[in-house]
Design an enzyme around this catalytic site. Structure first.
Site, PDB file in Angstrom:
ATOM      1  N   SER A  91       0.839  -1.198   0.000  1.00 46.89           N
ATOM      2  CA  SER A  91       0.000   0.000   0.000  1.00 46.89           C
ATOM      3  C   SER A  91       0.880   1.257   0.000  1.00 46.89           C
ATOM      4  O   SER A  91       1.720   1.415  -0.894  1.00 46.89           O
ATOM      5  CB  SER A  91      -0.962  -0.055   1.192  1.00 46.89           C
ATOM      6  N   MET A  92       0.741   2.140   0.977  1.00 42.60           N
ATOM      7  CA  MET A  92       1.612   3.306   1.030  1.00 42.60           C
ATOM      8  C   MET A  92       3.083   2.894   1.002  1.00 42.60           C
ATOM      9  O   MET A  92       3.929   3.588   0.415  1.00 42.60           O
ATOM     10  CB  MET A  92       1.343   4.121   2.298  1.00 42.60           C
TER      11      MET A  92
END
Length: 255
Positions: A91-92
């Site tokens: 994700s991030m």
């Protein structure tokens, strides 16, 4: 730069010929990667990155700028570049890994549950109330109902979580030369935040081969498929091992 603050090594393997750095998702911590680190221990020297503002770093101010965070992570990883480095970020953490790879040499970049930088994440979750922020994360499978109901846990998780969402949702890719690093993209087939098309677009960001692996599941598919994800990382480690060769593979699904 204090490496002990930033890097967690659960299963040291100093004799391994390749290092792996695992970068957590928004609101995540190094311990999220404990099972994957355990699975990789025989083949790589594995480090999980601990961002400021969480767990034993909870007294530090979390960063709200992804590029600033990438610069610090690159700085802390640089002394370990005597061996090939494989980056894995979910994700991030995937976008962060991409930014780190623009700053230091990376043998293989593995991004998980994240669209290509040329498809910006333009959400406004970071502007919502605490309840709505936690609900959005819970909707992705990243926060349990126990956390939302516990005032003490909420107080601990909210500052770094909001800071990470600010960093992720305000990040914009700056056009520039592509990497020359092989990229493997892992996504869940029902991830509401990343489509297969957005995953394949990672190929625009490197001159090296790009492979897309699609797993059953949503945004946190890797929780249920840790062994398969660890094998994907291990495969990249083997290719990054001195004497190994990276060969181009077609997109494929993992069942």
């Amino acid at each position: 730069m204090n490496q002990e603050l930033w890097l967690r090594q659960f299963f040291p393997a100093p004799g391994a010929s390749v290092r792996v750095a695992l970068l957590p998702h928004s609101g995540g911590s190094a311990t999220f990667y404990l099972p994957i680190a355990r699975a990789l221990a025989p083949v790589a020297d594995v480090y999980a990155v601990q961002y400021p503002g969480r767990q034993d770093r909870r007294d530090e101010e979390p960063l709200r700028d992804l590029r600033a965070l990438a610069g610090l992570v690159a700085e802390v990883l640089e002394p370990g570049l005597d061996r090939p480095l494989v980056l894995f970020g979910h994700s991030m953490g995937g976008t962060l890994a991409f930014e780190v790879a623009q700053r230091i040499p990376v043998a293989h970049l593995i991004v998980s549950g994240v669209r290509a930088p040329s498809y910006p994440l333009t959400g406004t979750v970071h502007l919502t109330s605490d309840d709505d922020l936690l609900a959005a994360v819970a909707g992705l499978g990243g926060t349990s109902a126990d956390v939302m109901a516990d005032d003490e846990l909420r107080a601990l998780i909210l500052p770094p979580l909001r800071a990470d969402y600010v960093a992720a949702e305000t990040y914009r890719w700056r056009s520039g030369p592509p990497l020359d690093t092989p990229i493997t993209v892992c996504i869940g087939d029902s991830d509401p935040r990343t489509t297969v098309e957005q995953a394949r677009a990672w190929a625009r960001h490197t001159t090296a081969p790009t492979t897309v692996e699609v797993f059953p599941g949503g945004h946190f598919y890797l929780v249920e498929h840790q062994e398969q994800v660890a094998e994907t990382v291990a495969r990249s480690v083997r290719l990054a091992t001195p004497g190994g060769q990276v060969s181009e593979e077609p997109d494929h699904a993992v069942n």
